[in-house]
Design a protein around this motif. Structure first.
Motif, PDB file in Angstrom:
ATOM      1  N   UNK A  39       0.837  -1.200   0.000  1.00 27.43           N
ATOM      2  CA  UNK A  39       0.000   0.000   0.000  1.00 27.43           C
ATOM      3  C   UNK A  39       0.869   1.247   0.000  1.00 27.43           C
ATOM      4  N   UNK A  40       2.032   1.183   0.668  1.00 28.14           N
ATOM      5  CA  UNK A  40       2.913   2.341   0.720  1.00 28.14           C
ATOM      6  C   UNK A  40       3.604   2.570  -0.625  1.00 28.14           C
ATOM      7  N   UNK A  41       3.943   1.486  -1.311  1.00 25.50           N
ATOM      8  CA  UNK A  41       4.513   1.618  -2.663  1.00 25.50           C
ATOM      9  C   UNK A  41       3.500   2.298  -3.588  1.00 25.50           C
ATOM     10  N   UNK A  42       2.266   1.836  -3.536  1.00 19.90           N
ATOM     11  CA  UNK A  42       1.221   2.424  -4.382  1.00 19.90           C
ATOM     12  C   UNK A  42       0.945   3.866  -3.996  1.00 19.90           C
ATOM     13  N   UNK A  43       0.880   4.132  -2.695  1.00 20.09           N
ATOM     14  CA  UNK A  43       0.630   5.493  -2.223  1.00 20.09           C
ATOM     15  C   UNK A  43       1.724   6.438  -2.696  1.00 20.09           C
ATOM     16  N   UNK A  44       2.979   6.019  -2.571  1.00 24.46           N
ATOM     17  CA  UNK A  44       4.101   6.859  -2.997  1.00 24.46           C
ATOM     18  C   UNK A  44       4.044   7.108  -4.510  1.00 24.46           C
ATOM     19  N   UNK A  45       3.669   6.086  -5.273  1.00 23.08           N
ATOM     20  CA  UNK A  45       3.596   6.250  -6.724  1.00 23.08           C
ATOM     21  C   UNK A  45       2.467   7.210  -7.104  1.00 23.08           C
ATOM     22  N   UNK A  46       1.324   7.080  -6.438  1.00 25.38           N
ATOM     23  CA  UNK A  46       0.202   7.977  -6.716  1.00 25.38           C
ATOM     24  C   UNK A  46       0.569   9.413  -6.358  1.00 25.38           C
ATOM     25  N   UNK A  47       1.283   9.603  -5.248  1.00 29.12           N
ATOM     26  CA  UNK A  47       1.738  10.943  -4.872  1.00 29.12           C
ATOM     27  C   UNK A  47       2.640  11.531  -5.953  1.00 29.12           C
ATOM     28  N   UNK A  48       3.508  10.698  -6.522  1.00 30.10           N
ATOM     29  CA  UNK A  48       4.372  11.158  -7.608  1.00 30.10           C
ATOM     30  C   UNK A  48       3.588  11.524  -8.857  1.00 30.10           C
ATOM     31  N   UNK A  49       2.562  10.748  -9.163  1.00 26.62           N
ATOM     32  CA  UNK A  49       1.734  11.069 -10.331  1.00 26.62           C
ATOM     33  C   UNK A  49       1.002  12.391 -10.137  1.00 26.62           C
ATOM     34  N   UNK A  50       0.514  12.619  -8.931  1.00 28.49           N
ATOM     35  CA  UNK A  50      -0.168  13.884  -8.647  1.00 28.49           C
ATOM     36  C   UNK A  50       0.811  15.050  -8.737  1.00 28.49           C
ATOM     37  N   UNK A  51       2.070  14.807  -8.363  1.00 26.55           N
ATOM     38  CA  UNK A  51       3.114  15.831  -8.461  1.00 26.55           C
ATOM     39  C   UNK A  51       3.648  15.954  -9.889  1.00 26.55           C
ATOM     40  N   UNK A  52       2.992  15.318 -10.835  1.00 26.08           N
ATOM     41  CA  UNK A  52       3.313  15.374 -12.263  1.00 26.08           C
ATOM     42  C   UNK A  52       4.691  14.790 -12.561  1.00 26.08           C
ATOM     43  N   UNK A  53       4.948  13.636 -11.983  1.00 29.81           N
ATOM     44  CA  UNK A  53       6.160  12.866 -12.278  1.00 29.81           C
ATOM     45  C   UNK A  53       5.736  11.663 -13.113  1.00 29.81           C
ATOM     46  N   UNK A  54       5.758  11.798 -14.451  1.00 27.90           N
ATOM     47  CA  UNK A  54       5.170  10.765 -15.302  1.00 27.90           C
ATOM     48  C   UNK A  54       5.988   9.479 -15.432  1.00 27.90           C
ATOM     49  N   UNK A  55       7.292   9.540 -15.218  1.00 30.86           N
ATOM     50  CA  UNK A  55       8.085   8.328 -15.412  1.00 30.86           C
ATOM     51  C   UNK A  55       8.387   7.674 -14.066  1.00 30.86           C
ATOM     52  N   UNK A  56       8.693   6.398 -14.114  1.00 26.91           N
ATOM     53  CA  UNK A  56       9.010   5.652 -12.906  1.00 26.91           C
ATOM     54  C   UNK A  56      10.288   6.214 -12.276  1.00 26.91           C
ATOM     55  N   UNK A  57      11.245   6.600 -13.095  1.00 25.99           N
ATOM     56  CA  UNK A  57      12.500   7.156 -12.590  1.00 25.99           C
ATOM     57  C   UNK A  57      12.266   8.475 -11.856  1.00 25.99           C
ATOM     58  N   UNK A  58      11.469   9.368 -12.438  1.00 27.61           N
ATOM     59  CA  UNK A  58      11.161  10.641 -11.795  1.00 27.61           C
ATOM     60  C   UNK A  58      10.362  10.420 -10.512  1.00 27.61           C
ATOM     61  N   UNK A  59       9.494   9.428 -10.537  1.00 24.57           N
ATOM     62  CA  UNK A  59       8.690   9.116  -9.365  1.00 24.57           C
ATOM     63  C   UNK A  59       9.572   8.596  -8.232  1.00 24.57           C
ATOM     64  N   UNK A  60      10.548   7.777  -8.554  1.00 16.73           N
ATOM     65  CA  UNK A  60      11.483   7.282  -7.542  1.00 16.73           C
ATOM     66  C   UNK A  60      12.292   8.432  -6.946  1.00 16.73           C
TER      67      UNK A  60
END
Length: 107
Positions: A49-70
């Motif tokens: 759930x924390x992995x998904x939550x962190x990824x969703x937070x990155x998407x909301x912050x307009x980080x479209x790639x997995x690398x930018x999200x990390x």
């Protein structure tokens, strides 16, 4: 009578300023329990759930790639607290979304 102009503070918001609101909504709908019931428990030492939550937070912050999200998970002070100082790598995100849900009814 002359009124003074209001003085507005220039508040600087760090990355992830809306994460507390998203976290409260996440808890309100108890999405963590949903992940546990689907069989997504842990991945790379971090709960699903924390992995998904962190990824969703990155998407909301307009980080479209997995690398930018990390990178975003390392830059956001709030996510650092939620992740207890750990960071999620690009490869961990990629493996998390690539692996099928074992033992899940969502297939």
């Amino acid at each position: 009578m002359n009124l003074q102009k209001p003085a507005f503070e220039n508040k600087q918001h760090g990355p992830g300023g809306g994460i507390p609101l998203l976290k409260s909504l996440w808890e309100k709908f108890d999405l963590s329990l949903l992940f546990l019931q689907t069989g997504i428990v842990k991945h790379s030492g971090i709960s699903g759930w924390l992995m998904s939550f962190a990824y969703i937070c990155g998407l909301i912050a307009q980080k479209p790639s997995v690398n930018q999200n990390a990178d975003f998970t390392s830059d956001s002070p709030i996510l650092k607290v939620l992740l207890k100082g750990e960071s999620i790598s690009q490869s961990a995100f990629s493996r998390f979304f690539r692996n099928p849900l074992s033992g899940s009814s969502l297939r």
